[in-house]
Write an enzyme that holds these catalytic residues in place. Structure first.
Site, PDB file in Angstrom:
ATOM      1  N   HIS A 136      -9.303   0.808  -1.449  1.00  0.00           N
ATOM      2  CA  HIS A 136      -9.304   1.473  -0.145  1.00  0.00           C
ATOM      3  C   HIS A 136     -10.736   1.397   0.388  1.00  0.00           C
ATOM      4  O   HIS A 136     -11.688   1.739  -0.329  1.00  0.00           O
ATOM      5  CB  HIS A 136      -8.945   2.946  -0.280  1.00  0.00           C
ATOM      6  N   HIS A 180       0.864  -1.193   0.000  1.00  0.00           N
ATOM      7  CA  HIS A 180       0.000   0.000   0.000  1.00  0.00           C
ATOM      8  C   HIS A 180       0.892   1.232   0.000  1.00  0.00           C
ATOM      9  O   HIS A 180       1.307   1.723   1.053  1.00  0.00           O
ATOM     10  CB  HIS A 180      -0.920  -0.053   1.239  1.00  0.00           C
ATOM     11  N   GLU A 185     -11.156   3.430   5.728  1.00  0.00           N
ATOM     12  CA  GLU A 185     -10.133   4.354   6.233  1.00  0.00           C
ATOM     13  C   GLU A 185     -10.907   5.447   6.987  1.00  0.00           C
ATOM     14  O   GLU A 185     -10.930   5.452   8.219  1.00  0.00           O
ATOM     15  CB  GLU A 185      -9.308   4.950   5.079  1.00  0.00           C
ATOM     16  N   ASP A 211       1.844   4.026   2.792  1.00  0.00           N
ATOM     17  CA  ASP A 211       0.811   4.873   2.169  1.00  0.00           C
ATOM     18  C   ASP A 211       1.429   6.016   1.364  1.00  0.00           C
ATOM     19  O   ASP A 211       1.647   5.857   0.169  1.00  0.00           O
ATOM     20  CB  ASP A 211      -0.160   5.393   3.243  1.00  0.00           C
ATOM     21  N   HIS A 255       1.431   4.864  -2.442  1.00  0.00           N
ATOM     22  CA  HIS A 255       1.075   5.725  -3.576  1.00  0.00           C
ATOM     23  C   HIS A 255       2.343   6.389  -4.078  1.00  0.00           C
ATOM     24  O   HIS A 255       2.986   7.154  -3.331  1.00  0.00           O
ATOM     25  CB  HIS A 255       0.072   6.788  -3.145  1.00  0.00           C
TER      26      HIS A 255
HETATM   27  N1  ADE Z   1      -4.486   8.738  -2.130  1.00  0.00           N
HETATM   28  C1  ADE Z   1      -3.258   8.850  -1.636  1.00  0.00           C
HETATM   29  N2  ADE Z   1      -3.252   8.488  -0.342  1.00  0.00           N
HETATM   30  C2  ADE Z   1      -4.508   8.124  -0.017  1.00  0.00           C
HETATM   31  C3  ADE Z   1      -5.129   7.655   1.161  1.00  0.00           C
HETATM   32  N3  ADE Z   1      -4.472   7.481   2.298  1.00  0.00           N
HETATM   33  N4  ADE Z   1      -6.454   7.404   1.113  1.00  0.00           N
HETATM   34  C4  ADE Z   1      -7.128   7.588   0.000  1.00  0.00           C
HETATM   35  N5  ADE Z   1      -6.595   8.021  -1.141  1.00  0.00           N
HETATM   36  C5  ADE Z   1      -5.287   8.291  -1.158  1.00  0.00           C
HETATM   37 ZN    ZN Z   2      -3.636   4.742   0.473  1.00  0.00          ZN
END
Ligand code: ADE
Ligand code: ZN
Length: 326
Positions: A190, A10, A193, A271, A12
């Site tokens: 996702h 996970h 969260e 993340d 980005h």
């Molecule tokens: N895009 C980048 N980080 C994210 C996150 N933590 N939750 C949702 N979208 C994202």
């Molecule tokens: Zn994320």
């Protein structure tokens, strides 16, 4: 000390742009940013919630213009991840965030793919790419991106779902995920969260995801926890992100130990490490120190990260053996 081998599931790519890199790219590409220096930019990294982070995250992407920029960003992450102990990385990319500001998909994919193709040889990190669909954009936009990415023919592992969660349930993307499944792609999303447990149910039942990204709000629903435990659905948990986006108040209150205790298949991930105070090693250290996770728990997290990955069986066996040998 040699760090324990992990898979990072996970991450980005655009969330690995460090402030220094953002300012350097801005200068190189002549992009006007409203920050005079690194201190002024870094001062913005105080988030009230997911949306306040996303606003800065998308704004800073304006500095990414060429395939070389995307390759540099990806390679810098792989180098740093390797130092953190990451031996396999499945990374998210947000093509819609680049297409919508006029960057060609080929430019984006060429840069990222070039860096990923050499990740094992260069950094000892096997890797794969997950195309993340922005859930606050239309389902048609996601479908268009999926079609375009598939037509391009660059290797991808699967698709995911990210961006502003609340108000954009997984049900909006049933057709997109069905089409991705028909293409033989892996499916993740996702969910849970900031969004409610109902979104995790939808991701499982309506999208058929194989992993849930974050998923920590599952703890509010006992029947959901039972389902996730029974099916051993992997949850890619991001402790420092949860603190910085105020999903949990303090790292000492993070539910990771409770999740492990209940038998959920959790892994630790970073993340958007450039925004949230640390890479995978920093996340592992934080949970070890603040939550008192012992060596056995850390080994479980490392094993879970590998078994939950989409790496081929040979690579999984290799990494599990490395973890076992300590
Ligand atoms: N895009 C980048 N980080 C994210 C996150 N933590 N939750 C949702 N979208 C994202
Ligand atoms: Zn994320």
């Amino acid at each position: 000390m040699v760090p324990m081998p992990f898979a990072e599931l996970h991450l980005h790519l655009e969330g690995t742009l460090e402030p220094e890199t953002i300012l350097r790219l801005a200068e190189r590409n002549r992009i006007d940013l409203p920050y005079a220096d690194v201190d002024a930019l870094s001062a913005q990294y105080d988030f009230a919630d997911l949306q306040s982070f996303l606003n800065l995250y998308y704004a800073n992407m304006a500095t990414l213009q060429t395939a070389a920029d995307f390759a540099e960003m990806t390679d810098a992450y792989l180098a740093r991840a390797a130092r953190a102990g990451v031996r396999h990385a499945e990374v998210f990319l947000d093509p819609q965030a680049h297409l919508s500001r006029g960057i060609a998909l080929e430019e984006v994919m060429d840069g990222v793919s070039t860096a990923l193709e050499s990740s094992l040889a260069t950094h000892g990190v096997s890797s794969g790419l997950i195309i993340a669909m922005l859930r606050d954009h239309s389902a048609q936009s996601a479908m268009n991106v999926l079609d375009a990415v598939v037509a391009l023919g660059k290797p991808i592992l699967g698709i995911g779902l990210d961006s502003a969660e609340v108000g954009h349930p997984p049900s909006k993307f049933i057709d997109v995920f069905a089409r991705a499944r028909a293409e033989g792609l892996h499916l993740v999303a996702h969910a849970g969260e900031e969004g409610p447990p109902a979104y995790i149910w939808e991701a499982l039942d309506l999208l058929g995801v194989e992993r849930v990204d974050h998923g920590i709000r599952c703890l509010e629903d006992d029947a959901l926890v039972e389902r996730l435990v029974t099916e051993q659905t992997p949850l890619t948990v991001c402790p420092l992100s949860n603190v910085r986006l105020r999903v949990v108040d303090d790292i000492a209150d993070h539910p990771l130990p409770a999740m492990l205790q209940r038998g959920l298949n959790v892994s630790v991930n970073s993340d958007d490490p450039a925004y949230f105070g640390g890479y995978l090693d920093d996340n592992v250290t934080a949970v070890r120190d603040a939550l008192g996770l012992d060596e056995a728990a850390l080994t479980t997290l490392a094993r879970n990260s590998v078994t939950a990955s989409f790496a081929d069986d040979t690579r999984k066996v290799e990494l599990l053996a490395e973890i076992a040998s300590g």
